[in-house]
Design a protein around this motif. Sequence first.
Motif, mmCIF file in Angstrom:
data_model
loop_
_atom_site.group_PDB
_atom_site.id
_atom_site.type_symbol
_atom_site.label_atom_id
_atom_site.label_comp_id
_atom_site.label_asym_id
_atom_site.label_seq_id
_atom_site.Cartn_x
_atom_site.Cartn_y
_atom_site.Cartn_z
ATOM 1 N N UNK A 159 0.848 -1.195 0.000
ATOM 2 C CA UNK A 159 0.000 0.000 0.000
ATOM 3 C C UNK A 159 0.885 1.246 0.000
ATOM 4 N N UNK A 160 1.846 1.264 -0.899
ATOM 5 C CA UNK A 160 2.779 2.391 -1.030
ATOM 6 C C UNK A 160 3.515 2.702 0.276
ATOM 7 N N UNK A 161 3.857 1.647 1.023
ATOM 8 C CA UNK A 161 4.591 1.775 2.298
ATOM 9 C C UNK A 161 3.868 2.641 3.324
ATOM 10 N N UNK A 162 2.538 2.564 3.318
ATOM 11 C CA UNK A 162 1.724 3.263 4.308
ATOM 12 C C UNK A 162 2.067 2.720 5.693
ATOM 13 N N UNK A 163 2.130 3.613 6.691
ATOM 14 C CA UNK A 163 2.479 3.214 8.049
ATOM 15 C C UNK A 163 1.287 3.353 8.979
ATOM 16 N N UNK A 164 1.224 2.420 9.942
ATOM 17 C CA UNK A 164 0.199 2.466 10.965
ATOM 18 C C UNK A 164 0.821 2.135 12.320
ATOM 19 N N UNK A 165 0.289 2.749 13.358
ATOM 20 C CA UNK A 165 0.692 2.474 14.729
ATOM 21 C C UNK A 165 -0.473 1.796 15.426
ATOM 22 N N UNK A 166 -0.258 0.558 15.881
ATOM 23 C CA UNK A 166 -1.276 -0.187 16.607
ATOM 24 C C UNK A 166 -0.921 -0.208 18.086
ATOM 25 N N UNK A 167 -1.919 0.069 18.931
ATOM 26 C CA UNK A 167 -1.770 -0.035 20.378
ATOM 27 C C UNK A 167 -2.723 -1.145 20.817
ATOM 28 N N UNK A 168 -2.156 -2.286 21.211
ATOM 29 C CA UNK A 168 -2.943 -3.468 21.538
ATOM 30 C C UNK A 168 -3.022 -3.688 23.045
ATOM 31 N N UNK A 169 -4.244 -3.640 23.556
ATOM 32 C CA UNK A 169 -4.552 -4.022 24.931
ATOM 33 C C UNK A 169 -5.347 -5.322 24.877
ATOM 34 N N UNK A 170 -5.608 -5.908 26.030
ATOM 35 C CA UNK A 170 -6.389 -7.145 26.060
ATOM 36 C C UNK A 170 -7.798 -6.948 25.525
ATOM 37 N N UNK A 171 -8.402 -5.772 25.800
ATOM 38 C CA UNK A 171 -9.815 -5.571 25.458
ATOM 39 C C UNK A 171 -10.068 -4.523 24.382
ATOM 40 N N UNK A 172 -9.008 -3.913 23.855
ATOM 41 C CA UNK A 172 -9.203 -2.915 22.795
ATOM 42 C C UNK A 172 -7.916 -2.740 21.991
ATOM 43 N N UNK A 173 -8.098 -2.261 20.780
ATOM 44 C CA UNK A 173 -6.979 -1.942 19.887
ATOM 45 C C UNK A 173 -7.241 -0.558 19.313
ATOM 46 N N UNK A 174 -6.226 0.274 19.362
ATOM 47 C CA UNK A 174 -6.306 1.608 18.754
ATOM 48 C C UNK A 174 -5.308 1.622 17.610
ATOM 49 N N UNK A 175 -5.725 2.115 16.461
ATOM 50 C CA UNK A 175 -4.808 2.221 15.330
ATOM 51 C C UNK A 175 -4.761 3.671 14.882
ATOM 52 N N UNK A 176 -3.552 4.156 14.653
ATOM 53 C CA UNK A 176 -3.320 5.486 14.093
ATOM 54 C C UNK A 176 -2.671 5.314 12.724
ATOM 55 N N UNK A 177 -3.169 6.017 11.724
ATOM 56 C CA UNK A 177 -2.448 6.126 10.458
ATOM 57 C C UNK A 177 -1.364 7.175 10.680
ATOM 58 N N UNK A 178 -0.119 6.836 10.368
ATOM 59 C CA UNK A 178 1.005 7.735 10.629
ATOM 60 C C UNK A 178 1.843 7.898 9.373
ATOM 61 N N UNK A 179 2.598 8.976 9.349
ATOM 62 C CA UNK A 179 3.576 9.195 8.278
ATOM 63 C C UNK A 179 4.802 9.874 8.884
ATOM 64 N N UNK A 180 5.951 9.631 8.251
ATOM 65 C CA UNK A 180 7.219 10.198 8.726
ATOM 66 C C UNK A 180 7.216 11.706 8.585
ATOM 67 N N UNK A 181 7.910 12.348 9.505
ATOM 68 C CA UNK A 181 8.069 13.809 9.422
ATOM 69 C C UNK A 181 9.421 14.123 8.808
#
Length: 136
Positions: free
Chosen positions: A114-136
């Motif tokens: 996907x054109x080297x798209x980056x994502x940050x996943x924060x995984x807990x036992x009961x939830x997952x948060x994902x951020x779409x990120x890009x380099x600065x």
Amino acid sequence: MNKTKIYIILFFLVLGLQNSFGQNYKFKTSGFSVLEKNEKGKWGKWSDLNLVNLLVTLDTNKSRIVIYSQIIQLFEIIEYQETEENDADIVYSFSCKDNEGVNCTLSIITRKKQDNRKQLYINYDNRIVVYNIFNM
């Protein structure tokens, strides 16, 4: 001064002047989504993508990841996990503790197909948060 005092002073001077070889990485977010488990322990659906412009830093000198949201999210890196790579993704994962001392896993994933798209996943036992990120 005697030799012992000179050696002690030299030791602390050398210790204080050493360069660190860690690095700082900075990212910006463009949006985030959340996935939660329901009362029965089953994963629900991803929330709608919310647009958000936040700064994220990975500081390997201090072994931490910081998300500069309205309430600053600080993750202390406990363990750097082995990098995983396959045809579709490159995954850098970190075992962490958040601001409240709760264990979680953060992963920075590069989507190669996907054109080297980056994502940050924060995984807990009961939830997952994902951020779409890009380099600065």
